[in-house]
Each structure stands twice: as C-alpha cells, then as structure tokens.
Design a protein around this motif. Sequence first.
Motif, short mmCIF file in Angstrom:
data_model
loop_
_atom_site.label_atom_id
_atom_site.label_comp_id
_atom_site.label_asym_id
_atom_site.label_seq_id
_atom_site.Cartn_x
_atom_site.Cartn_y
_atom_site.Cartn_z
N UNK A 95 4.19 -13.15 -21.54
CA UNK A 95 3.14 -12.73 -20.59
C UNK A 95 2.31 -13.91 -20.13
N UNK A 96 2.04 -14.83 -21.07
CA UNK A 96 1.27 -16.02 -20.71
C UNK A 96 2.05 -16.85 -19.69
N UNK A 97 3.36 -17.03 -19.92
CA UNK A 97 4.17 -17.84 -19.01
C UNK A 97 4.29 -17.18 -17.64
N UNK A 111 2.07 -15.19 -16.28
CA UNK A 111 0.76 -15.35 -15.65
C UNK A 111 0.60 -16.77 -15.11
N UNK A 112 1.04 -17.76 -15.87
CA UNK A 112 0.96 -19.16 -15.41
C UNK A 112 1.80 -19.36 -14.16
N UNK A 135 0.02 -17.92 -11.17
CA UNK A 135 -1.12 -18.78 -10.79
C UNK A 135 -0.61 -20.01 -10.05
N UNK A 136 0.52 -20.57 -10.54
CA UNK A 136 1.09 -21.77 -9.88
C UNK A 136 1.54 -21.42 -8.47
#
Lengths: 178, 167
Positions: free
Chosen positions: B66-68, B70-71, B74-75
């Motif tokens: 999930x963090x990846x 989300x990143x 954002x990118x």
Amino acid sequence: MNDDDLKIIRSARRGNEEAFSMLVKNYMNFVYRTAYGVVRNQPDAEDVAQDSFVKAHQALRRLRDERTFPSWLATITVRTAIDYVSRRERNQTIALDPDRHATEQDVHSVSDARLDVHQALDKLNPEQRTILVLREIQGFDYEELAQILDIPLGTVRSRLHHARAQLRLLLTNQRRGN
Amino acid sequence: MDCPSIKELLSPYLDGELSSLERAAVDDHVRTCKECRMFLVDMQDTSRAVGQTLQAIPFPVDLEERILVRLASVREGTHMLRLSFVFIMSVALSASLSALLILSPVGLFVRALFRLGVGVLRGLVFFSHAAGWLWMSLLVIFCVLLAGSSLVGLSRMLRPSKSEVLL
C-alpha cells in the motif's frame, strides 16, 4: 548503520526509486511501530506510516547527512502521528482500536500483562507515549531524542522519567484493581 | 542525596545517561535504600514490558504494498503537474516570441506579407463573383494543368541523360 544502508540512502537521495523502495522495506516496521505507539490504533498507524514515507520521499533530497536518516525519519513519523492525534481529538473520534481489544480478549493471544501495558499506555498523554516509544522500541539515546522531539536534553530526561513513573503507577493500580 | 532526588535519576541511570559522579551517587544510595532499590526494579520491569508489548504488535501484511502504491500515485501526480507546467510555459513562450516577432522590424515584413495574402484572397473572391463559377473552374483547371506540365518538364530536365554507344 552499515555501508550498504548508506549506499541505499545515497542512491534514493539521487532519485533512484528502487533504492527508495528498499528503504520502505527496511524501515516500514520501524515507522509503523513508532506510529502505532503514538496514535494507538491500527488504521491511523497505517495512514501515518503511508504519509510519513510520502513526506520522506519528497524531502529526502534536503537530508544533509545520510547517517541521520533513522532519526530524521523518526522525526517525520512522530510529527505526523502527533498531528493525527491532535486532529482526532478535535474531531473527537474513537481513540482506541476496539478490534485490537476484542481480538486480544477473545483469542488470548496477548498475555494479561501486555493488556495492562496497552491500557496503561492509552492513559498517557501523546508526548509521554512518543518519548517512551522512541526510547523503548527504537533505542534512541537522549541526544537523538532531543533532536527528534526538538526539546532540550533536560526535558528529555524529565519527560522520560515522568512517563515511566506514571506508567508504573498505572500498572500498579491496574493490578491492584484486578 | 535524598530519595526524591535519587528517584529522579533512576530513569537516566537505567538508560546509561548519567555522568560517572551521578552514577556513583545512585549506586551508593540504592545499595542501602530498599525503597529506591524496589523503585529501580519496578522501572526496569516497566521499561522491559513496554518494549516487549510494542514489539509484539502485529504488523499489517499488505502495508508495504500500500505504501508503494501510494508513492507511485504521488509520483504520477507530480509528473502530471510538471508536464502541465512545461506545457503552459511553452505556450507562454510561443505567444511571447510571436508577439515579439510581430512587434519587431521583421514583423513589419510579416504583416505586409499577411496583408498581401489577404488582398489576393479578396481579389479571388471578387473575381469569382464577377466572372461566375464556370470561368473560375476553367481558371483552376488551367492552373492545375500548367503546374502539372511544369513539374513534368522540370523532372525531365533534372533526370540524368542516358547515352549508350552501341558498338
């Protein structure tokens, strides 16, 4: 931190996305547990962890010394977590994670001692919880704590002492009550 | 040192953050004072319990993914913002250069050519109204034939001549 860690951080700083993914893998446990220790529920801790990594990704180029990465990341996590707690208190949403307590009580996966500690931690204020989490899980020394929390060394000493004393008192009272 | 002062030092004592003088004072006091000794043991147990409790918190299995994700989003958002910025800057630069060109001395020539073009178009429109569509069509066909034959003649002129001597 070993040389490999420093290489990964340096590479991530230069914009290497694979290197940053490695940092996420290596530090997500650290970030999540710190966040959980402060916000005290899983959904918020997950949100704080995600937000912290996004902020770290955006600000990584400004990090001057790679060796300070763990305390720098802890600073971001702690500030994000405290913002969440402040927002939650303003909105007056549920402070505790009801699922966590239900699981622990039904399955007995956590001993009574740990349940006492969770309940006692919930009664501390966010600043006391933060300093305890940073010291007990992450093992930061007093100078690093002063830097992360942006407080004088004397305040670190007294805050940690009072947090432990308060926790000790809460645990003693709980056990007497039980 | 009295008990309240010693108790204040027990937390940094546990963390190894006392000076050698302070450490010696705590060691001496704790050796003889049972209450402070018990307080120190309690603090140690509390500290250990907090560490163990927080380490035992279950870690969400899909959090890394999930963090990846989300990143990545954002990118992508940042990338779109950058593209929009480049596009707007390009349009602004083109408009500025065009304005500069028109206002400069070269712009006088460009404006004259533009007026010539507009004049020719007006003339053609007037001629088509005056002469009628039949004569206009004949004129266009004539121009196309003239252009076509000119191109054929030019291409023949530019073709290398082949001369073979048969022996």
